[in-house]
Design a protein around this motif. Sequence first.
Motif, PDB file in Angstrom:
ATOM      1  N   LYS A   1     -15.587 -17.708 -19.193  1.00  0.00           N
ATOM      2  CA  LYS A   1     -13.725 -17.054 -19.105  1.00  0.00           C
ATOM      3  C   LYS A   1     -12.626 -17.673 -20.507  1.00  0.00           C
ATOM      4  N   ALA A   2     -12.972 -19.434 -20.403  1.00  0.00           N
ATOM      5  CA  ALA A   2     -12.557 -19.980 -21.397  1.00  0.00           C
ATOM      6  C   ALA A   2     -12.991 -19.318 -22.341  1.00  0.00           C
ATOM      7  N   HIS A   3     -14.044 -19.482 -23.157  1.00  0.00           N
ATOM      8  CA  HIS A   3     -14.436 -18.565 -24.091  1.00  0.00           C
ATOM      9  C   HIS A   3     -13.683 -17.667 -24.721  1.00  0.00           C
ATOM     10  N   HIS A   4     -13.255 -16.603 -23.961  1.00  0.00           N
ATOM     11  CA  HIS A   4     -12.649 -15.360 -24.314  1.00  0.00           C
ATOM     12  C   HIS A   4     -11.393 -15.220 -23.553  1.00  0.00           C
ATOM     13  N   ASP A   5     -11.082 -16.878 -23.262  1.00  0.00           N
ATOM     14  CA  ASP A   5      -9.300 -16.558 -23.671  1.00  0.00           C
ATOM     15  C   ASP A   5      -8.567 -17.868 -24.373  1.00  0.00           C
TER      16      ASP A   5
ATOM     17  N   LYS B   1     -18.469  -8.369 -31.280  1.00  0.00           N
ATOM     18  CA  LYS B   1     -19.980  -9.105 -30.597  1.00  0.00           C
ATOM     19  C   LYS B   1     -20.565  -7.411 -30.851  1.00  0.00           C
ATOM     20  N   ALA B   2     -19.762  -6.294 -30.330  1.00  0.00           N
ATOM     21  CA  ALA B   2     -20.542  -5.677 -30.536  1.00  0.00           C
ATOM     22  C   ALA B   2     -21.156  -5.293 -32.111  1.00  0.00           C
ATOM     23  N   ALA B   3     -20.313  -4.961 -32.698  1.00  0.00           N
ATOM     24  CA  ALA B   3     -20.844  -5.133 -34.453  1.00  0.00           C
ATOM     25  C   ALA B   3     -22.475  -5.836 -34.314  1.00  0.00           C
ATOM     26  N   LYS B   4     -22.460  -6.865 -34.120  1.00  0.00           N
ATOM     27  CA  LYS B   4     -23.561  -7.349 -34.035  1.00  0.00           C
ATOM     28  C   LYS B   4     -24.211  -7.133 -33.504  1.00  0.00           C
ATOM     29  N   LYS B   5     -24.804  -6.651 -31.947  1.00  0.00           N
ATOM     30  CA  LYS B   5     -25.249  -5.789 -31.266  1.00  0.00           C
ATOM     31  C   LYS B   5     -25.637  -4.820 -32.014  1.00  0.00           C
ATOM     32  N   ASP B   6     -25.497  -4.179 -32.904  1.00  0.00           N
ATOM     33  CA  ASP B   6     -25.436  -3.021 -32.893  1.00  0.00           C
ATOM     34  C   ASP B   6     -26.323  -2.781 -34.137  1.00  0.00           C
ATOM     35  N   ILE B   7     -25.939  -4.130 -35.121  1.00  0.00           N
ATOM     36  CA  ILE B   7     -26.487  -4.199 -35.828  1.00  0.00           C
ATOM     37  C   ILE B   7     -27.904  -5.163 -35.989  1.00  0.00           C
ATOM     38  N   GLU B   8     -28.295  -5.954 -34.836  1.00  0.00           N
ATOM     39  CA  GLU B   8     -29.271  -6.561 -34.001  1.00  0.00           C
ATOM     40  C   GLU B   8     -30.084  -5.121 -33.852  1.00  0.00           C
ATOM     41  N   LYS B   9     -29.369  -3.927 -32.864  1.00  0.00           N
ATOM     42  CA  LYS B   9     -30.187  -3.191 -32.730  1.00  0.00           C
ATOM     43  C   LYS B   9     -31.336  -2.198 -33.464  1.00  0.00           C
ATOM     44  N   SER B  10     -29.621  -2.183 -34.332  1.00  0.00           N
ATOM     45  CA  SER B  10     -30.855  -0.886 -35.406  1.00  0.00           C
ATOM     46  C   SER B  10     -31.625  -2.331 -36.049  1.00  0.00           C
ATOM     47  N   LEU B  11     -32.048  -2.700 -36.235  1.00  0.00           N
ATOM     48  CA  LEU B  11     -32.897  -4.617 -36.825  1.00  0.00           C
ATOM     49  C   LEU B  11     -33.977  -3.764 -36.236  1.00  0.00           C
TER      50      LEU B  11
ATOM     51  N   ARG C   1      -9.175  -8.565 -28.861  1.00  0.00           N
ATOM     52  CA  ARG C   1     -10.135  -8.005 -29.146  1.00  0.00           C
ATOM     53  C   ARG C   1     -11.303  -7.758 -29.912  1.00  0.00           C
ATOM     54  N   ASN C   2     -10.419  -8.785 -31.272  1.00  0.00           N
ATOM     55  CA  ASN C   2     -11.371  -8.980 -32.817  1.00  0.00           C
ATOM     56  C   ASN C   2     -12.735  -8.963 -32.474  1.00  0.00           C
TER      57      ASN C   2
END
Length: 148
Positions: free
Chosen positions: A9-13, A134-144, A128-129
Amino acid sequence: MKIISQNKKAHHDYFLLDTYEAGIELKGTEIKSVRLGNVNLKDSFVRIKNSEVYVENMHIAPYDHGNIFNHEARRTRKLLLHKKEILKITNKLKEGGLTVVPTKMYFSGSKAKLEIALAKGKKLYDKRNDLKEKAAKKDIEKSLKNYY
């Protein structure tokens, strides 16, 4: 180095700026409970009183096989830092806009250590950013993975 607990939570907040390694003053049944991994750093925070550093609201579960001398789960615990480090942290806190949060607890050899960090709070749009990246990185890894 064996990690016992992390404060995700510290990394998120917060934006984490500087990190420090601090020893922690524990009682007998607390260290036994820590060795079992019964630690939660989620809502804990660090406070400086009279040139001494304390971690508050850190949950260490009571030891199962303890007796009447078992510890309180959320008691205030003293952190062990060098005087120069305490002065450096205090001076940065006086500048304003910063706080100190525990980020992880781990064993260094046979000693329990707590990593604390000087942190600056994130605004809602920063969070939000981070989630979008994080979601964009997951999508890229999934597509690779699908590509190969």
